[in-house]
Write a protein that holds these residues in place. Structure first.
Motif, PDB file in Angstrom:
ATOM      1  N   GLN A   1       1.105  -1.738   0.304  1.00  0.00           N
ATOM      2  CA  GLN A   1      -0.124   0.068  -0.289  1.00  0.00           C
ATOM      3  C   GLN A   1       1.029   1.304  -0.597  1.00  0.00           C
ATOM      4  N   LEU A   2       2.045   1.493   0.478  1.00  0.00           N
ATOM      5  CA  LEU A   2       2.885   2.021   0.956  1.00  0.00           C
ATOM      6  C   LEU A   2       3.751   2.002  -0.661  1.00  0.00           C
ATOM      7  N   VAL A   3       4.080   1.231  -1.367  1.00  0.00           N
ATOM      8  CA  VAL A   3       4.285   1.545  -2.768  1.00  0.00           C
ATOM      9  C   VAL A   3       3.646   2.308  -3.699  1.00  0.00           C
ATOM     10  N   HIS A   4       2.968   1.830  -2.881  1.00  0.00           N
ATOM     11  CA  HIS A   4       1.345   2.340  -4.213  1.00  0.00           C
ATOM     12  C   HIS A   4       1.617   3.623  -3.625  1.00  0.00           C
ATOM     13  N   LEU A   5       1.131   3.661  -3.013  1.00  0.00           N
ATOM     14  CA  LEU A   5       1.084   5.403  -2.989  1.00  0.00           C
ATOM     15  C   LEU A   5       2.323   6.182  -2.977  1.00  0.00           C
ATOM     16  N   LEU A   6       3.590   5.451  -2.957  1.00  0.00           N
ATOM     17  CA  LEU A   6       4.216   6.556  -3.711  1.00  0.00           C
ATOM     18  C   LEU A   6       4.969   6.427  -5.148  1.00  0.00           C
ATOM     19  N   LYS A   7       4.442   5.485  -5.904  1.00  0.00           N
ATOM     20  CA  LYS A   7       3.754   5.813  -7.077  1.00  0.00           C
ATOM     21  C   LYS A   7       2.758   6.065  -7.861  1.00  0.00           C
ATOM     22  N   GLU A   8       2.005   6.055  -7.224  1.00  0.00           N
ATOM     23  CA  GLU A   8       0.433   6.750  -7.727  1.00  0.00           C
ATOM     24  C   GLU A   8      -1.004   7.194  -6.733  1.00  0.00           C
ATOM     25  N   LEU A   9      -0.217   8.475  -6.684  1.00  0.00           N
ATOM     26  CA  LEU A   9      -0.576   9.618  -5.641  1.00  0.00           C
ATOM     27  C   LEU A   9      -1.562  10.195  -6.566  1.00  0.00           C
ATOM     28  N   GLU A  10      -3.054   9.045  -5.761  1.00  0.00           N
ATOM     29  CA  GLU A  10      -4.271  10.143  -6.506  1.00  0.00           C
ATOM     30  C   GLU A  10      -4.168  11.732  -6.675  1.00  0.00           C
ATOM     31  N   LEU A  11      -4.607  12.036  -7.260  1.00  0.00           N
ATOM     32  CA  LEU A  11      -5.329  13.496  -7.461  1.00  0.00           C
ATOM     33  C   LEU A  11      -6.343  14.147  -7.997  1.00  0.00           C
ATOM     34  N   THR A  12      -7.432  14.202  -7.761  1.00  0.00           N
ATOM     35  CA  THR A  12      -8.213  14.791  -8.979  1.00  0.00           C
ATOM     36  C   THR A  12      -8.403  15.986  -9.469  1.00  0.00           C
ATOM     37  N   PRO A  13      -8.209  16.760 -10.228  1.00  0.00           N
ATOM     38  CA  PRO A  13      -8.702  18.290 -10.304  1.00  0.00           C
ATOM     39  C   PRO A  13      -9.763  18.373 -10.497  1.00  0.00           C
ATOM     40  N   ILE A  14      -9.952  19.753  -9.748  1.00  0.00           N
ATOM     41  CA  ILE A  14     -11.425  20.224 -10.841  1.00  0.00           C
ATOM     42  C   ILE A  14     -11.635  21.154 -11.705  1.00  0.00           C
ATOM     43  N   ARG A  15     -10.616  22.266 -11.420  1.00  0.00           N
ATOM     44  CA  ARG A  15     -10.740  23.353 -12.589  1.00  0.00           C
ATOM     45  C   ARG A  15      -9.217  23.640 -12.428  1.00  0.00           C
ATOM     46  N   LEU A  16      -8.838  24.612 -13.256  1.00  0.00           N
ATOM     47  CA  LEU A  16      -7.479  24.959 -13.362  1.00  0.00           C
ATOM     48  C   LEU A  16      -8.898  26.795 -12.568  1.00  0.00           C
ATOM     49  N   LEU A  17      -7.319  27.510 -12.543  1.00  0.00           N
ATOM     50  CA  LEU A  17      -7.418  27.891 -11.504  1.00  0.00           C
ATOM     51  C   LEU A  17      -7.458  29.989 -11.982  1.00  0.00           C
ATOM     52  N   GLY A  18      -7.456  30.004 -13.063  1.00  0.00           N
ATOM     53  CA  GLY A  18      -8.087  30.985 -14.081  1.00  0.00           C
ATOM     54  C   GLY A  18      -7.789  32.129 -14.651  1.00  0.00           C
ATOM     55  N   PHE A  19      -7.876  33.131 -15.713  1.00  0.00           N
ATOM     56  CA  PHE A  19      -6.617  33.817 -16.077  1.00  0.00           C
ATOM     57  C   PHE A  19      -5.863  34.838 -14.778  1.00  0.00           C
ATOM     58  N   SER A  20      -6.801  35.145 -13.773  1.00  0.00           N
ATOM     59  CA  SER A  20      -5.683  35.525 -12.893  1.00  0.00           C
ATOM     60  C   SER A  20      -4.272  35.249 -12.309  1.00  0.00           C
ATOM     61  N   TRP A  21      -3.797  34.117 -12.466  1.00  0.00           N
ATOM     62  CA  TRP A  21      -3.271  33.348 -11.997  1.00  0.00           C
ATOM     63  C   TRP A  21      -2.343  32.386 -13.698  1.00  0.00           C
ATOM     64  N   ALA A  22      -3.181  32.296 -14.630  1.00  0.00           N
ATOM     65  CA  ALA A  22      -2.335  31.713 -16.111  1.00  0.00           C
ATOM     66  C   ALA A  22      -0.849  32.589 -16.430  1.00  0.00           C
ATOM     67  N   VAL A  23       0.054  31.511 -16.668  1.00  0.00           N
ATOM     68  CA  VAL A  23       1.294  32.578 -17.374  1.00  0.00           C
ATOM     69  C   VAL A  23       0.531  32.965 -19.116  1.00  0.00           C
ATOM     70  N   ILE A  24      -0.473  32.443 -19.275  1.00  0.00           N
ATOM     71  CA  ILE A  24      -0.486  32.417 -20.679  1.00  0.00           C
ATOM     72  C   ILE A  24      -1.834  31.876 -20.910  1.00  0.00           C
ATOM     73  N   THR A  25      -2.250  33.224 -22.287  1.00  0.00           N
ATOM     74  CA  THR A  25      -3.735  32.418 -22.647  1.00  0.00           C
ATOM     75  C   THR A  25      -3.497  32.186 -24.013  1.00  0.00           C
ATOM     76  N   SER A  26      -3.962  30.666 -23.759  1.00  0.00           N
ATOM     77  CA  SER A  26      -4.494  30.487 -24.940  1.00  0.00           C
ATOM     78  C   SER A  26      -5.910  30.577 -26.262  1.00  0.00           C
ATOM     79  N   GLY A  27      -5.444  30.516 -27.777  1.00  0.00           N
ATOM     80  CA  GLY A  27      -6.657  30.794 -28.504  1.00  0.00           C
ATOM     81  C   GLY A  27      -5.934  32.621 -28.434  1.00  0.00           C
ATOM     82  N   GLY A  28      -7.232  33.375 -29.623  1.00  0.00           N
ATOM     83  CA  GLY A  28      -6.601  34.474 -30.071  1.00  0.00           C
ATOM     84  C   GLY A  28      -7.004  34.880 -31.063  1.00  0.00           C
TER      85      GLY A  28
END
Ligand SMILES: Cc1cc2nc3c(=O)[nH]c(=O)nc-3n(C[C@H](O)[C@H](O)[C@H](O)COP(=O)(O)OP(=O)(O)OC[C@H]3O[C@@H](n4cnc5c(N)ncnc54)[C@H](O)[C@@H]3O)c2cc1C
Length: 433
Positions: free
Chosen positions: A348-375
Motif C-alpha cells: 500500500q505504501l509502494v502504491h501511494l508513492l508510485k500512484e498518489l492520486e489527485l483529482t483536478p476540479i478546475r484550473l485557477l483561471g486567468f488571474s493566475w494563468a501565465v499565458i492565454t490560449s486562443g486569440g
C-alpha cells in the motif's frame, strides 16, 4: 512669430499623425515599435499602464527567462502544438540566435540554465526592459504611457488610415500593430482589450482560455504539503482508465492544489479533458524505481529503522511534510513499529508513492494563468509579415495571436519574433506621404 490658425491646424495634424501606431507596450509591442522605428518609421507606442513592460518585469520570477536555447526552428515551433508552424517565418527572420545577439549587443550577458532556459547572467527582467527602452529611444519612438486605447477605426474604407481613440485624445496612423497581449494576469494590464478591436475589424477570435495555469484539486491533504516543491517526479493524466498525458519534472503543492512547471505545462490538457468528463492524476514520487525495486528499498529502510514507529521511518524516502500525509492515506497507524508492517501494508505504501492520486476540479483561471490560449485566428494573419489578411495595414504580434507555448522561454521568444516581424512588415510597406 505666431502661426496662422490654418498652419497651426496643419501642425497639430502632423503631430498627431504617425506612420506606425503600436498598441500595447509589452515585449511584443516594444520590439515591434523599436524595429519599425529602426527602419525609419515615425512611430507612436500607446500603453495604458504608467510604465512599459509591467508583465515582463515579473517573468521568470523577476529574472526573465527570455528565450529557450533551441536554434532549430522546427523543433522550437512544434512546442506550440498544431499552430506552431505559423511561427516558421518569424523564427527564420528573428529566431533564438537573433534574440540572444540583440540583447548581448546591448550589453546583456546571458546564461543557459536547467532545461535550456536562458536567463540574464547578471541582472534581471529590469535589464531587459531597460534595453528595450533604449531601443525605442534610439528610434525616437513617441511613447505615451497612461494612455488607454479605447478603439480603432478606419477613417474611411480604402483610405488606409486608422483613427485611434485613447484616454488622452486621438491619433491617426497609416499602420496599426495590435500588441495588447492576452487575458492572463489582468493586474498587469493584459485585459484582452485587443480582441474586441480585432473582432470589430472583422477578425475571428478563437475563444481565449487560461493556459499554463495552476490546478485546483479536491484532496484536502494538499494543504498539509503546501509550499513543498518536488523535483524529478512524474505526473500522469488518466481519463476513463486511459493514460492521456504524462510530464516529468518539478511540482509544487499549494493551499488549493498543485502548481509548478509540470502542472502548468499539463494544465491545457487537463482543462481539455475536464471538459469531456472526470480526470484523475497519478503522481509518481519515485519514477526512477519500479514497483518491485521500491518495495525492496522500503524493506531495506525498515531493516535500518527496526524498532521505530512508521511515522519516524520514512525520512529517507519522503520530505518531512509529506510523511504524515502518506501515513494517513495508507490507513496504517503512524505509531506502528516498522517490524510489524505487513506485506499488504508495505505494498500500500509502494502504491501511494508510485500512484498518489489527485483529482483536478478546475484550473485557477486567468488571474493566475501565465499565458492565454486562443486569440486572433492565425488563418487571418500572414505569417511572413504578421499583417492582417482582412484589413490592409493592420498587424498583430505577441500573445494576442492564437499561439501558446510551454514554460521555458518559448512565449517570450514568440513575442520577440512576431514583434520584430510585425514592426518590419509595417515599416517596409509604408507609403511615404
Ligand atoms: C507570472 C508570469 C511569468 C512569466 N514568465 C515568463 C518567462 O519567464 N518566460 C516566458 O517566455 N514567458 C513568461 N511569461 C509569459 C510572457 O510574460 C508573455 O508571453 C508576454 O508578456 C506576452 O507579451 P505581449 O507583449 O504579447 O503582451 P503583454 O506582456 O500582456 O503586454 C500587453 C500590453 O498591452 C497593454 N494594453 C492592454 N490593453 C491596452 C489598451 N487598451 N490600451 C493601451 N495598452 C493596453 C497592457 O497594459 C500591456 O502592457 C510569464 C507570464 C506571467 C504572467
Amino acid at each position: 512669430m505666431r502661426k496662422s490658425s490654418v498652419q497651426q491646424k496643419k501642425d497639430n495634424k502632423a503631430n498627431n499623425h504617425f506612420e506606425v501606431a503600436v498598441l500595447g507596450g509589452g515585449p511584443a509591442g516594444m520590439m515591434a515599435a523599436g524595429r519599425a522605428a529602426e527602419l525609419g518609421a515615425k512611430v507612436i507606442l500607446l500603453e495604458k499602464n504608467d510604465s512599459l513592460g509591467k508583465k515582463l518585469l515579473i517573468t521568470g520570477k523577476g529574472r526573465c527567462n527570455l528565450t529557450h536555447y533551441e536554434f532549430d526552428r522546427v523543433k522550437f515551433a512544434e512546442k506550440f502544438g498544431k499552430n506552431g508552424r505559423f511561427l516558421y517565418g518569424a523564427l527564420e527572420r528573428f529566431g533564438v540566435r537573433d534574440t540572444l545577439n540583440f540583447f548581448q549587443s546591448r550589453g546583456l550577458n546571458w546564461q543557459v540554465e536547467r532545461g535550456n532556459r536562458v536567463f540574464p547572467r547578471e541582472g534581471d527582467a529590469e535589464n531587459i526592459v531597460q534595453i528595450l527602452l533604449g531601443y525605442l529611444q534610439e528610434g525616437r519612438v513617441m511613447i505615451l504611457t497612461g494612455s488607454r486605447v479605447i478603439d480603432i477605426n478606419l477613417v474611411q474604407e480604402g483610405t488606409e488610415q486608422f483613427k485611434i481613440r485613447f484616454s488622452g485624445g486621438v491619433v491617426s496612423a497609416q499602420k496599426v500593430i495590435i500588441c495588447t497581449g492576452g487575458k492572463s494576469y489582468p493586474q498587469t494590464g493584459s485585459s484582452g482589450d485587443g480582441y474586441s478591436w480585432a473582432e470589430n475589424l472583422g477578425h475571428t477570435i478563437i475563444e481565449p482560455t487560461p493556459a499554463l495555469n495552476p490546478v485546483e484539486t479536491s484532496e484536502g491533504w494538499v494543504q498539509e504539503a503546501q509550499g513543498l516543491t518536488l523535483k524529478n517526479v512524474s505526473l500522469q493524466l488518466y481519463q476513463n482508465g486511459r493514460k492521456c498525458d504524462e510530464r516529468f519534472g518539478e511540482l509544487l503543492f499549494t493551499h488549493f492544489g498543485i502548481s509548478g512547471p509540470i502542472v502548468m505545462d499539463m494544465s491545457k490538457s487537463i482543462d481539455n479533458h475536464l471538459r469531456k468528463g472526470k480526470v484523475k492524476l497519478l503522481l509518481d514520487l519515485k519514477p526512477a524505481l519500479e514497483f518491485k525495486q521500491l518495495e525492496e528499498r522500503i524493506q531495506r529502510d525498515f531493516q535500518d529503522f527496526r524498532g521505530r514507529m512508521l511515522k519516524n521511518s520514512l525520512a529517507k524516502l519522503l520530505p518531512a511534510s509529506l510523511i504524515p500525509v502518506i501515513v494517513k492515506l495508507s490507513g496504517i497507524e503512524g505509531e506502528k513499529k516498522v517490524d510489524y508492517i505487513t506485506k499488504p501494508e508495505r505494498r500500500q505504501l509502494v502504491h501511494l508513492l508510485k500512484e498518489l492520486e489527485l483529482t483536478p476540479i478546475r484550473l485557477l483561471g486567468f488571474s493566475w494563468a501565465v499565458i492565454t490560449s486562443g486569440g486572433v485566428s492565425l488563418k487571418e494573419v500572414n505569417p511572413d509579415t504578421m499583417a492582417s489578411r482582412k484589413i490592409k495595414n493592420l498587424y498583430f504580434a505577441g500573445e494576442i495571436l492564437d499561439l501558446d507555448g510551454p514554460s521555458g522561454g518559448y512565449n517570450l521568444q514568440e513575442c520577440w519574433s512576431t514583434g520584430y516581424l510585425a514592426g518590419e512588415g509595417a515599416a517596409k510597406s509604408l507609403k511615404r506621404i
